[in-house]
Scaffold this motif. Sequence first.
Motif, PDB file in Angstrom:
ATOM      1  N   GLU A 134      -8.623   1.958   7.945  1.00  0.00           N
ATOM      2  CA  GLU A 134      -8.527   0.523   7.706  1.00  0.00           C
ATOM      3  C   GLU A 134      -7.306   0.224   6.844  1.00  0.00           C
ATOM      4  O   GLU A 134      -6.720   1.107   6.237  1.00  0.00           O
ATOM      5  CB  GLU A 134      -9.785   0.045   6.978  1.00  0.00           C
ATOM      6  CG  GLU A 134     -11.058   0.270   7.763  1.00  0.00           C
ATOM      7  CD  GLU A 134     -12.291  -0.099   6.943  1.00  0.00           C
ATOM      8  OE1 GLU A 134     -12.142  -0.731   5.876  1.00  0.00           O
ATOM      9  OE2 GLU A 134     -13.388   0.251   7.378  1.00  0.00           O
ATOM     10  N   ASP A 135      -6.969  -1.048   6.771  1.00  0.00           N
ATOM     11  CA  ASP A 135      -5.887  -1.470   5.890  1.00  0.00           C
ATOM     12  C   ASP A 135      -6.329  -1.267   4.444  1.00  0.00           C
ATOM     13  O   ASP A 135      -7.493  -1.489   4.093  1.00  0.00           O
ATOM     14  CB  ASP A 135      -5.557  -2.941   6.111  1.00  0.00           C
ATOM     15  CG  ASP A 135      -4.923  -3.184   7.474  1.00  0.00           C
ATOM     16  OD1 ASP A 135      -4.371  -2.220   8.041  1.00  0.00           O
ATOM     17  OD2 ASP A 135      -4.982  -4.329   7.953  1.00  0.00           O
ATOM     18  N   ILE A 136      -5.393  -0.834   3.584  1.00  0.00           N
ATOM     19  CA  ILE A 136      -5.746  -0.597   2.182  1.00  0.00           C
ATOM     20  C   ILE A 136      -5.160  -1.705   1.319  1.00  0.00           C
ATOM     21  O   ILE A 136      -4.169  -2.333   1.673  1.00  0.00           O
ATOM     22  CB  ILE A 136      -5.256   0.784   1.702  1.00  0.00           C
ATOM     23  CG1 ILE A 136      -3.729   0.893   1.799  1.00  0.00           C
ATOM     24  CG2 ILE A 136      -5.905   1.887   2.486  1.00  0.00           C
ATOM     25  CD1 ILE A 136      -3.180   2.124   1.125  1.00  0.00           C
ATOM     26  N   THR A 137      -5.769  -1.906   0.173  1.00  0.00           N
ATOM     27  CA  THR A 137      -5.317  -2.923  -0.767  1.00  0.00           C
ATOM     28  C   THR A 137      -4.342  -2.294  -1.751  1.00  0.00           C
ATOM     29  O   THR A 137      -4.168  -1.076  -1.796  1.00  0.00           O
ATOM     30  CB  THR A 137      -6.513  -3.517  -1.527  1.00  0.00           C
ATOM     31  OG1 THR A 137      -7.124  -2.472  -2.288  1.00  0.00           O
ATOM     32  CG2 THR A 137      -7.519  -4.142  -0.569  1.00  0.00           C
ATOM     33  N   ALA A 138      -3.727  -3.126  -2.586  1.00  0.00           N
ATOM     34  CA  ALA A 138      -2.774  -2.641  -3.586  1.00  0.00           C
ATOM     35  C   ALA A 138      -3.474  -1.768  -4.624  1.00  0.00           C
ATOM     36  O   ALA A 138      -2.913  -0.769  -5.092  1.00  0.00           O
ATOM     37  CB  ALA A 138      -2.088  -3.828  -4.261  1.00  0.00           C
ATOM     38  N   GLU A 139      -4.736  -2.109  -4.955  1.00  0.00           N
ATOM     39  CA  GLU A 139      -5.473  -1.306  -5.941  1.00  0.00           C
ATOM     40  C   GLU A 139      -5.762   0.095  -5.402  1.00  0.00           C
ATOM     41  O   GLU A 139      -5.655   1.093  -6.116  1.00  0.00           O
ATOM     42  CB  GLU A 139      -6.795  -1.995  -6.318  1.00  0.00           C
ATOM     43  CG  GLU A 139      -6.632  -3.299  -7.090  1.00  0.00           C
ATOM     44  CD  GLU A 139      -6.400  -4.493  -6.183  1.00  0.00           C
ATOM     45  OE1 GLU A 139      -6.770  -4.436  -4.986  1.00  0.00           O
ATOM     46  OE2 GLU A 139      -5.823  -5.480  -6.666  1.00  0.00           O
ATOM     47  N   GLN A 140      -6.121   0.158  -4.108  1.00  0.00           N
ATOM     48  CA  GLN A 140      -6.392   1.461  -3.501  1.00  0.00           C
ATOM     49  C   GLN A 140      -5.115   2.303  -3.431  1.00  0.00           C
ATOM     50  O   GLN A 140      -5.148   3.512  -3.638  1.00  0.00           O
ATOM     51  CB  GLN A 140      -6.968   1.281  -2.094  1.00  0.00           C
ATOM     52  CG  GLN A 140      -8.366   0.688  -2.082  1.00  0.00           C
ATOM     53  CD  GLN A 140      -8.819   0.329  -0.677  1.00  0.00           C
ATOM     54  OE1 GLN A 140      -7.997   0.003   0.165  1.00  0.00           O
ATOM     55  NE2 GLN A 140     -10.130   0.381  -0.446  1.00  0.00           N
ATOM     56  N   SER A 141      -3.986   1.660  -3.186  1.00  0.00           N
ATOM     57  CA  SER A 141      -2.712   2.368  -3.138  1.00  0.00           C
ATOM     58  C   SER A 141      -2.354   2.913  -4.511  1.00  0.00           C
ATOM     59  O   SER A 141      -1.909   4.057  -4.640  1.00  0.00           O
ATOM     60  CB  SER A 141      -1.614   1.412  -2.650  1.00  0.00           C
ATOM     61  OG  SER A 141      -0.373   2.041  -2.685  1.00  0.00           O
TER      62      SER A 141
END
Length: 166
Positions: A134-141
Amino acid sequence: PPPPQSTMKAVRIGVIVAVATLLIAGILNLAAKRSQAELGLPTYSPRTSSVMKNFRPTRVYAKKGFHPDYHKEASVFCNGKEVYKISGTKDKYVVDIWSGNHPFYQGGGGMIVKADRIDKFKGKFDGLEDLFGEDITAEQSQAGLELKKQAMESLGIKKEKGKKRR
């Protein structure tokens, strides 16, 4: 004390010889350029290295029976209408797109994409979403970067600052 007369005389003679040499070289150079121009050869200016105005162009003829016929006014058709005239080797050109109906030249920008190309792309890459997740968020990155730093520290790998990879 002033220099002896013989030295002054030798200097004067040397200067006269140098000036005469330069004058003769210039006259010979002009004569050579004039004869080149009379023969129709290009002459070059030493300052600009460009062909001078007195150059006569030579005419080159095409080989007979080898080249296709050249039409000075050939019509260009788009969607059954004549849109403009050009010159070329065909007497009539039929095109699908020209500057009068292309969105880029009309200010719309973008590209013309046919529906079959989109369907082909979707068919080729259908079902690959689960491969990449899935697409990841900035926090996950950011969390992933922190995890990478911890792993590098535990293995004893130090990243040198200021040194760029090539």
